[in-house]
Design a protein around this motif. Structure first.
Motif, PDB file in Angstrom:
ATOM      1  N   THR A 105       3.255   6.882  15.478  1.00  0.00           N
ATOM      2  CA  THR A 105       4.502   5.923  15.161  1.00  0.00           C
ATOM      3  C   THR A 105       4.188   4.402  15.533  1.00  0.00           C
ATOM      4  N   GLY A 106       3.560   4.453  16.765  1.00  0.00           N
ATOM      5  CA  GLY A 106       2.954   3.060  16.950  1.00  0.00           C
ATOM      6  C   GLY A 106       1.910   2.467  16.160  1.00  0.00           C
ATOM      7  N   GLN A 107       1.106   3.077  15.608  1.00  0.00           N
ATOM      8  CA  GLN A 107       0.266   2.531  14.597  1.00  0.00           C
ATOM      9  C   GLN A 107       1.034   1.969  13.480  1.00  0.00           C
ATOM     10  N   VAL A 108       2.027   2.668  12.918  1.00  0.00           N
ATOM     11  CA  VAL A 108       2.693   2.084  11.809  1.00  0.00           C
ATOM     12  C   VAL A 108       3.661   0.763  12.307  1.00  0.00           C
ATOM     13  N   ILE A 109       4.087   1.020  13.359  1.00  0.00           N
ATOM     14  CA  ILE A 109       4.661  -0.252  14.047  1.00  0.00           C
ATOM     15  C   ILE A 109       3.986  -1.399  14.134  1.00  0.00           C
ATOM     16  N   ALA A 110       2.704  -1.133  14.645  1.00  0.00           N
ATOM     17  CA  ALA A 110       1.733  -2.312  14.965  1.00  0.00           C
ATOM     18  C   ALA A 110       1.394  -2.929  13.682  1.00  0.00           C
ATOM     19  N   GLY A 111       1.323  -2.441  12.446  1.00  0.00           N
ATOM     20  CA  GLY A 111       1.210  -2.970  11.326  1.00  0.00           C
ATOM     21  C   GLY A 111       2.361  -3.879  11.019  1.00  0.00           C
ATOM     22  N   LEU A 112       3.617  -3.382  11.351  1.00  0.00           N
ATOM     23  CA  LEU A 112       4.828  -4.355  10.981  1.00  0.00           C
ATOM     24  C   LEU A 112       4.802  -5.409  11.982  1.00  0.00           C
ATOM     25  N   VAL A 113       4.628  -5.375  13.077  1.00  0.00           N
ATOM     26  CA  VAL A 113       4.260  -6.408  13.976  1.00  0.00           C
ATOM     27  C   VAL A 113       3.267  -7.470  13.698  1.00  0.00           C
ATOM     28  N   SER A 114       2.285  -7.109  13.369  1.00  0.00           N
ATOM     29  CA  SER A 114       1.357  -8.152  12.793  1.00  0.00           C
ATOM     30  C   SER A 114       1.867  -8.952  11.458  1.00  0.00           C
ATOM     31  N   PHE A 115       2.598  -8.314  10.595  1.00  0.00           N
ATOM     32  CA  PHE A 115       2.976  -8.801   9.239  1.00  0.00           C
ATOM     33  C   PHE A 115       4.125  -9.441   9.627  1.00  0.00           C
ATOM     34  N   PHE A 116       5.382  -9.317  10.274  1.00  0.00           N
ATOM     35  CA  PHE A 116       6.432  -9.732  10.419  1.00  0.00           C
ATOM     36  C   PHE A 116       6.657 -10.550  11.792  1.00  0.00           C
ATOM     37  N   ASN A 117       5.873 -10.431  12.978  1.00  0.00           N
ATOM     38  CA  ASN A 117       6.003 -11.103  14.394  1.00  0.00           C
ATOM     39  C   ASN A 117       7.389 -11.235  14.845  1.00  0.00           C
ATOM     40  N   PRO A 118       8.063 -10.028  15.054  1.00  0.00           N
ATOM     41  CA  PRO A 118       9.326 -10.243  15.520  1.00  0.00           C
ATOM     42  C   PRO A 118       9.294 -10.554  17.067  1.00  0.00           C
TER      43      PRO A 118
END
Length: 393
Positions: free
Chosen positions: A316-329
């Motif tokens: 789950t963290g693997q997928v969220i990490a990609g979102l964090v790098s893309f979106f910068n929340p």
């Protein structure tokens, strides 16, 4: 039918009164860019519609005391959160305070007709309890993609029989009020923004880890749904091309690895092959396992259960990490039924995100559990419909 504000100024005043509670005219004037005379005109028009009422004199700020106004206390909103295995319904006042909340098990695979009978029965119970004579609006969450303008589910993987069903239209006719329908994860994100851990954050991700896995994306204080309403469907991002089959028809999706059904599948395999005596004992006693059994076994120190949770959290963290790098929340909130697995899950998710994402994105990034738990979806549903009611017709 509930009156609607006539212009954007009235809409702004209504949302301020919803979120802040009773305010003096002077305090409202401090928050809106209106002249005193224009502000007085708009408030008086809202008083005439019945959307706001007088609420006594405000505390003195020197000179003549101002009158308080508040949003009409008689307004009532219904929030419904339909999950894969349960349904929650709540009634709130116009300030979105939960006045009553009901929850019961439900199988969304029974189809929309059977599910709506249950929803309407819960709404009737809330009315019969004296919490609402009627509803001024209702927000509905469902566990699948929704074409938001029409309120119609579109090919939801875990909701057979729901594709194209006119949820918004059908429930609006039955309830006799305006209805909006959205993906349940979007509503949970709105709930946390309204009354939970994300109150002061305008850009954040709300990740549901339960029977399904999804992500609510809030940008500039608004939910981002994408062009067709499928934004945030992260449960069907592939994490392993050789992984198990998923309900969506693909293989190796995150949800196929760590949704509620996948967790039970893998826990049962551990029990049946003798790799976990703790889970084997629970399986023998009950005849089946649940995510709660995995949590309890992990709490008892069962190494196999702990590893199952860690692996799921890592994926789950693997997928969220990609979102964090893309979106910068500015914040990542983890919620949903599987958060009952506790801090082992959260620690595993955090570790993977901090390890995989760039320091610039994670240097000041809180990754936390949601505050609202089971009521996040219903609070978000009432926030959604109140935003609609408190906007110009």
């Amino acid at each position: 039918m509930t009156a609607r504000p006539a212009n954007v100024h009235q809409a702004t005043l209504l949302r301020l009164l919803r979120d802040l509670g009773p305010q003096s005219r002077v305090a409202l004037g401090d928050r809106v860019e209106l002249s005193r005379s224009k502000l007085a005109v708009e408030i008086d028009r809202l008083l005439e519609t019945g959307l706001v009422v007088q609420d006594g004199l405000a505390a003195s700020r020197g000179g003549r005391r101002s009158h308080n106004v508040r949003i009409a206390p008689s307004l009532r909103f219904l929030g419904v959160d339909i999950g894969a295995t349960s349904v929650d319904a709540a009634v709130t006042n116009a300030e979105l305070e939960v006045l009553g909340h009901l929850s019961e098990p439900l199988d969304v695979r029974e189809g929309p007709v059977a599910v709506f009978e249950r929803v309407l029965a819960l709404a009737a119970k809330l009315r019969e309890a004296g919490l609402a004579e009627h509803f001024d609006g209702a927000g509905i969450g469902v566990p699948g993609p929704v074409r938001f303008p029409e309120g119609v589910p579109v090919a939801p993987p875990i909701m057979p029989g729901w594709d194209g069903f006119p949820v918004r239209e059908a429930l609006s006719q039955e309830l006799g009020c305006p209805v909006l329908v959205d993906n349940d994860v979007n509503l949970m994100a709105l709930g946390e923004q309204q009354a939970g851990v994300a109150r002061s954050v305008r850009d954040f991700l709300w990740v549901k880890v339960g029977t399904g896995i999804g992500c609510g994306i809030v940008v500039g204080g608004e939910v981002h749904r994408g062009v067709t309403g499928s934004a945030g469907d992260i449960g069907h991002i592939q994490v392993d091309p050789d992984g198990p089959p998923c309900a969506c028809g693909n293989t190796g999706c995150l949800e196929a690895h760590f949704g509620g059904g996948a967790l039970v599948r893998d826990a049962t395999a551990l029990a049946e092959t003798g790799r976990s005596a703790e889970l084997a004992g629970r399986l023998e006693a009950a005849g089946r396992l649940t995510p709660e059994d995995v949590s309890a076994a992990a709490g008892a120190g069962d190494a196999a259960s702990l590893e199952l949770i860690r692996l799921g959290g890592s994926r789950t963290g693997q997928v969220i990490a990609g979102l964090v790098s893309f979106f910068n929340p500015g914040l990542v909130v983890i919620g949903g039924g599987l958060t009952g697995l506790g801090h082992t899950l959260l620690a595993s998710v955090r570790t993977q995100i901090y390890r995989q994402s760039l320091p610039l994105a994670t240097g000041n990034l809180p990754i936390v559990l949601g505050e609202l738990g089971q009521v996040a979806g219903v609070v978000g549903a009432t926030r959604l419909i109140s935003d609609h009611i408190f906007s110009p017709a």
